[in-house]
Design a protein around this motif. Sequence first.
Motif, PDB file in Angstrom:
ATOM      1  N   ALA A   1      14.289  -6.170  61.180  1.00  0.00           N
ATOM      2  CA  ALA A   1      15.129  -4.980  61.202  1.00  0.00           C
ATOM      3  C   ALA A   1      14.355  -3.772  61.712  1.00  0.00           C
ATOM      4  O   ALA A   1      14.818  -3.021  62.562  1.00  0.00           O
ATOM      5  CB  ALA A   1      15.674  -4.715  59.799  1.00  0.00           C
ATOM      6  N   ARG A   2      13.129  -3.600  61.198  1.00  0.00           N
ATOM      7  CA  ARG A   2      12.387  -2.372  61.472  1.00  0.00           C
ATOM      8  C   ARG A   2      11.799  -2.373  62.877  1.00  0.00           C
ATOM      9  O   ARG A   2      11.904  -1.400  63.610  1.00  0.00           O
ATOM     10  CB  ARG A   2      11.256  -2.265  60.436  1.00  0.00           C
ATOM     11  N   ASP A   3      11.146  -3.469  63.252  1.00  0.00           N
ATOM     12  CA  ASP A   3      10.391  -3.484  64.511  1.00  0.00           C
ATOM     13  C   ASP A   3      11.190  -4.043  65.677  1.00  0.00           C
ATOM     14  O   ASP A   3      11.153  -3.497  66.769  1.00  0.00           O
ATOM     15  CB  ASP A   3       9.103  -4.286  64.333  1.00  0.00           C
ATOM     16  N   ALA A   4      11.914  -5.146  65.424  1.00  0.00           N
ATOM     17  CA  ALA A   4      12.647  -5.755  66.534  1.00  0.00           C
ATOM     18  C   ALA A   4      14.006  -5.087  66.741  1.00  0.00           C
ATOM     19  O   ALA A   4      14.658  -5.319  67.757  1.00  0.00           O
ATOM     20  CB  ALA A   4      12.820  -7.247  66.286  1.00  0.00           C
ATOM     21  N   GLY A   5      14.416  -4.276  65.781  1.00  0.00           N
ATOM     22  CA  GLY A   5      15.640  -3.510  65.973  1.00  0.00           C
ATOM     23  C   GLY A   5      16.916  -4.322  65.848  1.00  0.00           C
ATOM     24  O   GLY A   5      17.886  -4.067  66.545  1.00  0.00           O
ATOM     25  N   VAL A   6      16.933  -5.282  64.936  1.00  0.00           N
ATOM     26  CA  VAL A   6      18.156  -6.046  64.706  1.00  0.00           C
ATOM     27  C   VAL A   6      18.789  -5.544  63.410  1.00  0.00           C
ATOM     28  O   VAL A   6      18.220  -5.683  62.336  1.00  0.00           O
ATOM     29  CB  VAL A   6      17.862  -7.559  64.578  1.00  0.00           C
ATOM     30  N   ALA A   7      19.957  -4.927  63.525  1.00  0.00           N
ATOM     31  CA  ALA A   7      20.667  -4.449  62.337  1.00  0.00           C
ATOM     32  C   ALA A   7      21.808  -5.403  62.049  1.00  0.00           C
ATOM     33  O   ALA A   7      22.306  -6.068  62.964  1.00  0.00           O
ATOM     34  CB  ALA A   7      21.208  -3.050  62.570  1.00  0.00           C
TER      35      ALA A   7
ATOM     36  N   CYS B   1      18.503  -3.793  51.505  1.00  0.00           N
ATOM     37  CA  CYS B   1      17.280  -3.060  51.832  1.00  0.00           C
ATOM     38  C   CYS B   1      16.481  -3.783  52.900  1.00  0.00           C
ATOM     39  O   CYS B   1      15.987  -3.167  53.842  1.00  0.00           O
ATOM     40  CB  CYS B   1      16.415  -2.907  50.590  1.00  0.00           C
ATOM     41  N   ARG B   2      16.352  -5.087  52.729  1.00  0.00           N
ATOM     42  CA  ARG B   2      15.615  -5.861  53.732  1.00  0.00           C
ATOM     43  C   ARG B   2      16.276  -5.735  55.093  1.00  0.00           C
ATOM     44  O   ARG B   2      15.609  -5.586  56.116  1.00  0.00           O
ATOM     45  CB  ARG B   2      15.579  -7.338  53.341  1.00  0.00           C
ATOM     46  N   SER B   3      17.586  -5.771  55.104  1.00  0.00           N
ATOM     47  CA  SER B   3      18.293  -5.706  56.383  1.00  0.00           C
ATOM     48  C   SER B   3      18.170  -4.324  57.014  1.00  0.00           C
ATOM     49  O   SER B   3      18.524  -4.137  58.172  1.00  0.00           O
ATOM     50  CB  SER B   3      19.763  -6.081  56.203  1.00  0.00           C
ATOM     51  N   LEU B   4      17.705  -3.338  56.238  1.00  0.00           N
ATOM     52  CA  LEU B   4      17.528  -1.996  56.801  1.00  0.00           C
ATOM     53  C   LEU B   4      16.064  -1.713  57.120  1.00  0.00           C
ATOM     54  O   LEU B   4      15.687  -0.579  57.400  1.00  0.00           O
ATOM     55  CB  LEU B   4      18.045  -0.945  55.819  1.00  0.00           C
ATOM     56  N   GLY B   5      15.230  -2.739  57.045  1.00  0.00           N
ATOM     57  CA  GLY B   5      13.838  -2.562  57.441  1.00  0.00           C
ATOM     58  C   GLY B   5      12.968  -1.962  56.362  1.00  0.00           C
ATOM     59  O   GLY B   5      11.899  -1.436  56.650  1.00  0.00           O
ATOM     60  N   ILE B   6      13.420  -2.004  55.101  1.00  0.00           N
ATOM     61  CA  ILE B   6      12.592  -1.499  54.005  1.00  0.00           C
ATOM     62  C   ILE B   6      11.735  -2.642  53.495  1.00  0.00           C
ATOM     63  O   ILE B   6      12.254  -3.715  53.181  1.00  0.00           O
ATOM     64  CB  ILE B   6      13.472  -0.937  52.876  1.00  0.00           C
TER      65      ILE B   6
END
Lengths: 275, 490
Positions: A84-90, B368-373
């Motif tokens: 989610a954070r780095d590869a940008g998959v939401a 939360c995980r799906s939001l990059g936390i």
Amino acid sequence: MTDAPPLLRVEHLSMHFGGLVAIDDLSFDAARGEITAIIGPNGAGKTTVFNCLTGFYKPTVGRLTMQRDDTPWQLEQLEDYRIARDAGVARTFQNIRIFPQMSVLENLIVAQHHVLMKASGYSALALIGIGGYRKAEREAVALARYWLERVNLVERADEDAGSLSYGAQRRLEIARAMCMRPALLCLDEPAAGLNPRETGELNDLLGFIRAEHDIGLLLIEHDMGVVMGISDKVVVLDYGRKIADGTPEQVRNDPAVIRAYLGEEDDALEFVGGA
Amino acid sequence: MPSTGNGTQASILPDSGHRRLPPGAIFKEAGLTAVVSLALLVPFVGFKIANRGGEQFLETRLPEVLIAAGLIFLGRIFLILVREGSLALPVAGGAVISAIGLFAPIPSAFIQAVAFTAGLVIIVRAAFMVFAARRRSSTGREFGSGFADGYRKALPWLASALIVFAVILPLMPFGERRTIDIAILVLTYIMLGWGLNIVVGLAGLLDLGYVAFYAVGAYSYALLASYFDFSFWVCLPLAGLFAGFFGIILGFPVLRLRGDYLAIVTLGFGEMIRVILLNWVSLTKGPDGVSGIPRPSFFGLEFKRYPAEGTESFHQFFGLDYSSLHRVVFLYYLILILALITNFFTRRIRTLPIGRAWEALREDEIACRSLGINPRNTKLSAFAIGAMFGGFAGAFFATRQGFVSPESFTFLESAIILAIVVLGGMGSQMGVVIAAVVLIGLPEYIRDLQEYRMLAFGAGMVLIMSWRPRGLLSQRDPTISLARAEGKTS
């Protein structure tokens, strides 16, 4: 396809649960600026594909390559939060997962966690009032407001997210995912439980995201009306295997698809054709 | 019934006006209640084992039983009347019962206290019904939402008033030694509650072993002071640091656990620390504990009547007469400041990304995980910071007592701290204060009632949980509002 690698390339993805083969050698691409739909009957493995893509499952076999800012990310090797954070998959969830006791605005601010963490010196600097956290937070609120306007929730920004209606919660979840500024937005049955008017609004919203934000959309859908109306490309799964892949027109007339969905009678052909 | 005749006290609840219970039914219901309670009162209150000259006798306490049963009978009647919409009679009755409790020569102080409280409860209950009915009829809203709004508006005033009260408490006429001692105790628990609130209330990680960090803090100071002669002010941050470090150690194995499983592992961790302290005799002196822990100094000025050669003590420096109260008051202000720092820190971090991530994690970890936390770092930071404040409180405990032993850090302590957080309303700062005053201060204040102290403690818990299952103050304030956030920009 052009020479540049596609936004997302799925190659030979397989997922086994013990002896059960949930996905069997699936390959497809999803392009930037397009809506790619994955459809299939119940239990065809659609959500499993999503869970592999977003790191909630580790695929048994396969390569998932995501292009973000000209950097390739091997999703099958990343932890879920890094995807989610780095590869940008939401992503959004089939059974909505908002933060019900936090306000609508807070939901959207939490989605910008990573940006705000950096701006606040991992919260430590901002705690003693150093750094540009105020500015970053203002920008975060501005982005949140932009998406609140898109999903018609400005009036309810300060209410508990859990008090919203079902349809509004679905819109909020999409807005929250978009607040991450993703490169690929994955929607798991976004139209489930919506009435026809809300489904229409959803179509407009997805169309808007495709037109105005240069990202790819990947959606799982049951509702053929949603899929056929807005998708640029449809991938059809049955028993974990890809049985068709193409534009909505091509898929609609594909005999294998009709067989999977409706059995083989002739009148069923007409029904799908008219959908 | 008398209540029907009088026009001014006619029905408060519009719908209950016509369905009055006949007097017979009321007496029957009240009588039944009295009989049931009599059956319970006779074995529990009616007999007392008395010790006279080494021999034990069974004493009967008939008056207490009869008075209690009579009170229950009357109280039930008044409660029925309140329910039926009558107001004046129950209020008058409640006042009479309270007055009897205060002034009548009843043999037992406990019965007096019970009568007094029972009367108050009836009055409050009647007032509550009227208030709720009026609000419902005038605004059409539920009682709760109005209360929430009012509370939100009143909170800053209430908080400031409480802080001012806390600051001037030692200067007040009733600020005697005993009151300040109790206040110190309550403040220690408030600080522990606020610390645990970070872990349980914000991050939603049910921690049953919080007292372990309290112990780590206390022993850090006790051991550093007795082995290396470190002063309190050096040890305070070190104690917090050690406790935070232990928080991370505990955090790692429990990262994947949730809910009940997490609770069990933290419970085990808390016991482990205690057992280690008990058995590592060469370091901690085991069950004997560490004594002679140095008291804190006021910027190098000690609180002693006769300071060591070449040093000055607090009273000499300020030209005061020596009083043992000075040190107690100083300790009081010390814990007040420590607690306020904890509170300030928590309120501030709630508006920062890490604090919001904690709350989001409490709500839904998968989202939360799906939001990059990163859930690992987020949980560990909550454990570490919560533990750090437990460590500060532990160091304070050690310096206040001058003595620590593993006995102070049993599971009961963890349970009490958790009870304060849960009863106060998870995540609510003010709730912790109220719950700590009710659960720690009150039983301590009525210590004269000895055996009834723990009874009051338990009854308080049961009452709060049945009246407000989500805690006394369960409203959550959003950490940011759109209007306010954008108002700042323009």
